[in-house]
Each structure stands twice: as C-alpha cells, then as structure tokens.
Design an enzyme around this catalytic site. Structure first.
Site, PDB file in Angstrom:
ATOM      1  N   GLU A   1       0.829  -1.206   0.000  1.00 29.14           N
ATOM      2  CA  GLU A   1       0.000   0.000   0.000  1.00 29.14           C
ATOM      3  C   GLU A   1       0.865   1.258   0.000  1.00 29.14           C
ATOM      4  OE1 GLU A   1      -3.422   2.097   2.853  1.00 29.14           O
ATOM      5  OE2 GLU A   1      -2.058   0.565   3.648  1.00 29.14           O
TER       6      GLU A   1
ATOM      7  N   LYS B   1      -9.473   2.328  -3.363  1.00 25.66           N
ATOM      8  CA  LYS B   1      -9.977   1.816  -2.090  1.00 25.66           C
ATOM      9  C   LYS B   1     -11.397   2.308  -1.845  1.00 25.66           C
ATOM     10  CE  LYS B   1      -8.655   1.446   2.805  1.00 25.66           C
ATOM     11  NZ  LYS B   1      -7.667   1.860   3.828  1.00 25.66           N
TER      12      LYS B   1
ATOM     13  N   CYS C   1      -5.290  -2.350   2.669  1.00 28.98           N
ATOM     14  CA  CYS C   1      -5.176  -2.166   4.118  1.00 28.98           C
ATOM     15  C   CYS C   1      -6.307  -2.882   4.835  1.00 28.98           C
ATOM     16  CB  CYS C   1      -5.126  -0.675   4.455  1.00 28.98           C
ATOM     17  SG  CYS C   1      -4.701  -0.324   6.180  1.00 28.98           S
TER      18      CYS C   1
END
Length: 532
Positions: free
Chosen positions: A283, A345, A401
């Site tokens: 990430e 995301k 994440c």
C-alpha cells in the site's frame, strides 16, 4: 465453585466493575500474537457469575461495559502507536484511541450482557444465551456505522487452520459462538443458596454440548483439510512480494522519497531461482502520484521489463468539474510504463484517510492522521466491483489495508480467483496490530475459498492458500522479497461466499430463541421448588 460464584456475585461498586474490567483484559490475551486461549474459560466464567449476581438490567449492562472496556483497551492498544508517528501533531489525541474508542466499543459487550440477562434470567441458561448475544453483538459491530469487525472472539483460533475451516460455512461467527459457549459453560456448574430450581448447579455433563460442538468444528476442519493441496500448479504465475520495511516516520519525507523508490527497485531486481512474472508492492509503496509522473513510469517500466507487470499501491490524484480528488489505489504498470488497471480503495479509515464531520472538527483543530502527498485533504472512496484484470493472471479482488477485515466486501457473486491485500502496517510498529491484521486476512481466504497474496510495507507479507494456511511469509520488521507461485482457488463456491452473514444471523437468532425458551421452561419445570 458455588462459594466462589456467590462471592463474585455479591461484589458491589468498584470491586464488581474492576473485576469485570480485569476479566475483559484477560480475555484479550487470546488474540494474536499470544493466542492464550486457555484464559478464556476464566474470563467468561467469571463474567457469567458477575452477570448472575447483577441486580437489574442496568447492572448487567455495566458489567458487560466494563468487561468490554478492559477487553478493547488491551487488545487494541496498538492503535495509539499511529498517533505518535507525528507526536507533535497528534500526540494530544492519544486518549481517543486508548480510552475513547474502547469505551465506545464496550457498548457492544454491554448490550450482549443485557441481552443475555433479558433472554435467560435463569443462570443455568446464561452461558448459552451469552454465546448468542455476544456473537450477535459482534455481527452488529461489524456493520453498524462504518463497521469495525476487528478481534471478533472466534479469531482467537487463527493459530489453528483446523478450527478456522468452519468459517467457510458461517464466517467467524459460528466459531465465536462455540468459543463463548464453551468458555462460559463452567459457570453453570456452580449453584446458589437460592432454593428455586434456577439456583441448582448443573452436573458436569452440562459441559458436553459445547464440547461436542467444538469437536464437531474440529472434525469438519480435519475432513476439509484432508488431502488439501498446498502446492500451486507448475504452470501457475509466479509473483514476487517486495517488503521494503520503510519506517513510517521517514516514508513521506520529501528528501527521502527517491531513495525509497530506489530501495523498492533494488529489492525487485534481486536474483530469483525461477523467473518472476509479477511484482507486488505494498500500500502507498510509491510516495508519488504514479499516473502524473511519466518519467517515473518509464523508469519503473524498464525495471518491470517486457511481458511482466507491477501491481503497486500508490496514491492517486485527479481533477474534474467538482474539484480535486485523492484516492488510495492499486495500479497495474506494464513493461511499457503504461497503467493497465486501477482499483481505488472503497472502505476508508475514518480519521485516518478522511475526517468525518470535517466542518465541525477542523474548527477544533483536528485533522486526519494520514497526511502524505494529499496533505490534510480527504481521500475519497472508489467504486466498481474491485476486480483487477491483468494479462496472464486470473481475475483478482484487490483489498487495500483494513479492507481485508470486512467479509461483506467479498460476499456474493464475483469472478475473482484470488485475493490481493496490500497494506502498510508501519503505523503500528512492533505491536500486536500487524499480527491481528494477518489473522483476519487469513479468515477471508477461508471464507471465500480463495488464495491470498499479501504485501505489507513492514510485514507481515505472506502467500496464503485457500484454506487460510500461510505457505510462506516475511516477518514483522524484516526487509526483503518473497517469491512464490499463485496458489489455486477451491472448486465451487463456499456457502459463506454465496450467502454472507445471512447464515450466521439465522443461526444466532435461533440460538437466542432456544435460550429464551429453555430458560422459560426451566422456570416452570419444578413447581414444588416454587411452592417451597
């Protein structure tokens, strides 16, 4: 046991709630990385005795709340480490993650104890009722507001692939129900001086049902793992995970960004025993907007080479008629330096990637924790199905994440054949947080019947098979590369992947109904006791 149960039940004031707090903290030791599961019977049996001695619903709720406060303060202490990365800016906020957030989460155990008390006033049924209400409260916690399904009690079994396999049927919830029931069941072996039937101790045989349920879960896991293949097919794509181990305090320093990229390139180019087809970076591995840096793309394209691809986490920026937009993304770079696919995301971290109630909180001097190249501007959520399609690879569902802790992001029909989790747990240092994050990612693999490739900046990176087993990994705080072939998915679709939380919800509601009925029948079972 009866004398001890009555003594605990008679505790009042700070002694009562202080003990509940300590029992909750004790239960937190069951999670990764310690996995001290044997402490759970002590914690939950003691909790049931405190519940049985509660006078009224308010007292029951407060016992659960104090238990939850100790439980979450200890199990989630590591969140505070993110606030000391830039202690000058965020240090004054430390009471929020260390006390405030656990105090909010403690409401759910409080409601679980209240529910168990209302469903089963008969103490003999309270362990079973508590298992149902505790797990229902966890299910609600996973969905309400933005959801936070971290450290659900069934996750204490992440050390055991055998026990994890039931997650393919019902997620982590059936395992959590069985765990609480078995841990709390010894409470019913203690009687009271009450002359009614509800005060009688149950025989040791009362432990048999939860034990049989646990054995059934273990047998299911053994059967499911029997003959399960670990090795990927010989022709499977080969991937290299790069774990650069860059300290979070240094990650976004302007004078060090080029050096961070050089380290990623150096690690990516290390010799390998077999040819590598795909590179995977964590990430926000790139401290630049990749889509706005043509020179950087060309440099990385030369590193990647022809017929190879780089899958990397990177921030993304674009501007349209509505203004400036920032995204936390995974982008696929070809050997020609072109971006072939992008995933933005979807489930963002409140206070980390965006500031809720921004207009109000900014007047109080608050800002989001993650700064980086976006400054204090909020990241925005992406859309779509989250599937990345890369030449030569089966379709992959990307998870950035803590998206990996949300089972509902993966439930339903989709054509993903594997999972990609890129994360940066450097925020939390050498604490329990990264270990707990890995444990939850492994449950997603079991639930979906899909392998996972996990790239973490400071660890723990891993190749995980479709049964949630870690095939290889790079430890926390290590720098290096991890090479491996893409593990195969399981044939067919798991029940949990198809139906999501419908199965555990129905089962838990049924369990709560059984507890309520059993307690009700128990009150009428011995009329002689009532006359006495």
């Amino acid at each position: 046991m009866t004398a001890l149960a009555e003594r605990l039940g008679r505790l009042g004031g700070w002694r009562r709630y202080g003990l509940a707090y300590l029992l909750g903290a004790l239960a937190a030791l069951g999670f990764a990385p310690l996995y001290l599961v044997p402490v759970l019977p002590v914690a939950f049996t003691g909790l049931c005795w405190l519940l049985a001695g509660s006078r009224g619903r308010r007292a029951a709720f407060l016992v659960g709340w104090w238990f939850g406060l100790g439980h979450f303060m200890l199990s989630l202490y590591w969140i505070g480490f993110a606030f000391v990365v830039d202690i000058a800016r965020h240090g004054f906020l430390l009471p929020l993650p260390l006390i405030g957030f656990p105090a909010i989460l403690a409401i759910f155990p409080g409601l679980a104890l209240l529910g168990a008390r209302m469903i089963a006033p008969d103490r003999r049924w309270q362990p079973f009722a508590l298992a149902a209400t505790w797990t229902l409260a966890e299910l609600v916690r996973a969905h309400i507001f933005t959801g936070f399904p971290w450290n659900q009690i069934g996750q204490v079994w992440a050390f055991s692939p055998v026990m994890m396999q039931v997650a393919a049927l019902s997620g982590v919830y059936a395992l959590g129900f069985a765990t609480v029931w078995a841990a709390a069941a010894p409470a019913a072996l203690a009687g009271t001086s009450d002359s009614g039937s509800s005060g009688r101790a149950l025989p040791v045989a009362a432990l048999l049902p939860p034990v049989l349920l646990g054995i059934g879960i273990a047998v299911f896991g053994l059967v499911r793992l029997d003959g399960a293949e670990i090795a990927a097919e010989a022709e499977a794509p080969r991937l290299r995970i790069v774990q650069a181990n860059i300290d979070q305090k240094l990650k976004w320093q302007a004078d060090l960004r080029a050096r961070h990229v050089e380290r990623l390139i150096e690690l990516s180019g290390r010799p390998s025993e077999r040819p590598i087809d795909y590179l995977v970076w964590p990430e926000t591995a790139l401290p630049y907007f990749l889509d706005r840096e043509p020179a950087l793309r060309q440099l990385l394209g030369r590193m990647v080479g022809p017929d190879r691809y780089l899958l990397t986490g990177t921030p993304r920026f674009f501007r349209d008629a509505e203004g400036d937009h920032y995204r936390n993304s995974v982008e696929v770079l070809t050997g020609d330096g072109e971006i072939g696919a992008t995933y933005d995301k979807q489930h963002l971290v409140p206070f980390g990637e965006y500031l809720p109630f921004r207009s109000l909180l900014t007047t109080l001097g608050l800002g989001k924790i993650v700064q980086g190249v976006s400054g204090n501007a909020d990241f925005g959520p992406g859309g779509g199905d989250g599937i990345l399609r890369v030449a030569g690879l089966p379709p992959v569902r990307a998870l950035i994440c803590y998206e990996a802790i949300f089972p509902e992001m993966l439930a339903g029909d989709h054509d993903a054949a594997w999972l990609l989790n890129v994360t940066n747990d450097a925020w939390f240092g050498h604490t329990a947080g990264p270990y707990q994050h890995l444990a939850q990612a492994r449950f997603r693999a079991v639930e979906q019947g899909l392998p996972m490739v996990r790239a973490a900046n400071t660890g723990i990176s891993a190749f995980i098979d479709s049964h949630g087993r870690v095939l290889s990994s790079l430890g926390l705080g290590e720098g290096g590369v991890l090479d491996g072939a893409l593990p195969p998915p399981l044939a067919g679709v798991t029940p949990y992947r198809r139906f999501g939380d419908v199965i555990p919800l129905v089962l838990l509601l049924a369990a709560a109904a059984v507890a309520a009925l059993g307690a009700r029948l128990g009150r009428h079972a011995r009329p002689a006791d009532r006359r006495a």
